[in-house]
Design a protein around this motif. Sequence first.
Motif, short mmCIF file in Angstrom:
data_model
loop_
_atom_site.label_atom_id
_atom_site.label_comp_id
_atom_site.label_asym_id
_atom_site.label_seq_id
_atom_site.Cartn_x
_atom_site.Cartn_y
_atom_site.Cartn_z
N SER A 2 2.45 0.24 43.58
CA SER A 2 2.26 1.61 44.04
C SER A 2 1.09 1.68 45.01
N GLU A 3 1.16 2.65 45.93
CA GLU A 3 0.10 2.82 46.90
C GLU A 3 -1.15 3.39 46.23
N LYS A 4 -2.30 2.91 46.64
CA LYS A 4 -3.57 3.36 46.08
C LYS A 4 -3.98 4.68 46.73
N GLN A 5 -4.67 5.50 45.95
CA GLN A 5 -5.12 6.81 46.40
C GLN A 5 -6.58 6.74 46.87
N ILE A 6 -6.81 7.18 48.12
CA ILE A 6 -8.16 7.19 48.69
C ILE A 6 -8.54 8.61 49.08
N LEU A 7 -9.74 9.03 48.69
CA LEU A 7 -10.29 10.31 49.13
C LEU A 7 -11.49 10.01 50.03
N ASN A 45 -1.91 2.29 56.41
CA ASN A 45 -1.22 3.38 55.70
C ASN A 45 -0.20 2.89 54.67
N LYS A 46 0.34 1.70 54.86
CA LYS A 46 1.37 1.22 53.95
C LYS A 46 0.82 0.85 52.58
N LYS A 47 -0.49 0.62 52.52
CA LYS A 47 -1.10 0.21 51.25
C LYS A 47 -1.79 1.37 50.54
N TYR A 48 -2.13 2.42 51.31
CA TYR A 48 -2.96 3.48 50.74
C TYR A 48 -2.43 4.86 51.10
N LYS A 49 -2.60 5.81 50.17
CA LYS A 49 -2.37 7.22 50.44
C LYS A 49 -3.73 7.86 50.65
N HIS A 52 -11.34 20.92 41.67
CA HIS A 52 -9.91 20.98 42.00
C HIS A 52 -9.48 19.71 42.75
N ALA A 53 -10.28 19.30 43.71
CA ALA A 53 -9.94 18.12 44.51
C ALA A 53 -9.94 16.85 43.66
N LEU A 54 -10.91 16.71 42.79
CA LEU A 54 -11.03 15.49 41.98
C LEU A 54 -9.93 15.40 40.92
N LYS A 55 -9.38 16.56 40.51
CA LYS A 55 -8.31 16.57 39.51
C LYS A 55 -6.93 16.43 40.14
N LYS A 56 -6.87 16.54 41.45
CA LYS A 56 -5.58 16.52 42.14
C LYS A 56 -4.88 15.18 42.01
N GLU A 57 -5.65 14.09 42.02
CA GLU A 57 -5.11 12.74 41.90
C GLU A 57 -6.03 11.92 40.99
N GLU A 58 -5.50 10.80 40.53
CA GLU A 58 -6.34 9.81 39.86
C GLU A 58 -6.81 8.88 40.98
N TRP A 59 -7.98 9.20 41.55
CA TRP A 59 -8.43 8.50 42.76
C TRP A 59 -8.81 7.05 42.44
N ASP A 60 -8.26 6.14 43.23
CA ASP A 60 -8.63 4.72 43.10
C ASP A 60 -9.91 4.44 43.85
N LYS A 68 -18.40 10.25 36.53
CA LYS A 68 -19.05 9.25 35.68
C LYS A 68 -18.15 8.70 34.58
N ASN A 69 -17.10 9.42 34.25
CA ASN A 69 -16.17 8.93 33.23
C ASN A 69 -14.83 8.51 33.84
N LYS A 70 -14.81 8.34 35.16
CA LYS A 70 -13.61 7.92 35.87
C LYS A 70 -13.75 6.45 36.29
N ASN A 71 -12.65 5.91 36.82
CA ASN A 71 -12.66 4.51 37.23
C ASN A 71 -12.62 4.32 38.75
N ALA A 72 -12.91 5.36 39.49
CA ALA A 72 -12.85 5.26 40.95
C ALA A 72 -13.91 4.30 41.48
N LYS A 73 -13.53 3.56 42.50
CA LYS A 73 -14.45 2.70 43.23
C LYS A 73 -15.03 3.54 44.36
#
Length: 313
Positions: A3-8, A26-30, A64-72, A114-119
């Motif tokens: 699956s494509e990784k989510q980037i904010l 773009n093919k690797k990331y949303k 709202h933005a941070l809950k929209k996706e599980e950001w990688d 702080k309790n998420k796994n985003a890089k």
Amino acid sequence: MLSEKQILIIGGNGFLGQGILQAIPNKKYKISILDPFLDHKNLKQYKIKHLFKCSTLNDKDINHALKKEEWDYIIYLAAFGGNGNGLLKAANEDFNKAVNINVTGFANLLNKLKNKNAKIIWSSSTVVFGEERFYKNKTVKINSILKPSTNYGLTKLMAEEVANFYIKNYNMNITGIRLPIIIGPGLNYRGVAAGISDMAFASKTKSKCTINMPSTPLDIIYIKDASKIFVKMISSKTILKNIYNCSSIRTSAIKLANNFNKISEKKNIKINNIGMGATYPIMDYHILRKDINFSIKYTMNKLIKDWLIEIKT
């Protein structure tokens, strides 16, 4: 199929944000963007999943933005730009706002993650070291003592301490990169690099111009190289360090003007020396090179040639 990784990208509407957008495959990331100054005209050429027009200081909108996706991955580039005269001047003009955006907004984001796994990859600056004259060897390592001599440098030092706090206490995956002056097509704010942009435009249009700039050395990196660092950090399998020094090209206004004149085959750019400005120490970047296999691709001649192709007149 993976699956494509989510980037904010926070601050994705800015100069560096636009460069990173172009560099990310773009093919690797949303890709999604959060920025209080969204310009849909600038962004329509990219495939953007979500657009969030808000500040990191706005709790409701950022939640709202941070809950929209599980950001990688989250790339944090937000910085107080003031009236568009550069980050250094902006912090001098309104230090409180600079602290709010550069430090408080960053801390607010990290606290919510702080309790998420985003890089998290974020942009610090060479100005955390202060001027070169403060350092005996004129070169600094990533663990050299930080001696900021500007308000902007102080805010970046504070941000580095905030990042270290969350890394230590919450085991967060946070990496900063201390960037020199970034130049290239798309740079439109009137800061330290504005004179270099004027050189590029004059070369492209074959027009004569005299540019007021100090004679002191400048450490620069081309936008395509700076953007590549963030892409390499995102995709790196290496456990990255808290902070890295960035590579750069040491030059000066007169050297830049001479190179532009040579490549454009015109002697239309002249420099009016307005005295001495601040020079920051050269950063030792061998650890960055080792950990993400990065080295500068765009030499002085190559970046000027590329810039003149890319620039829109």
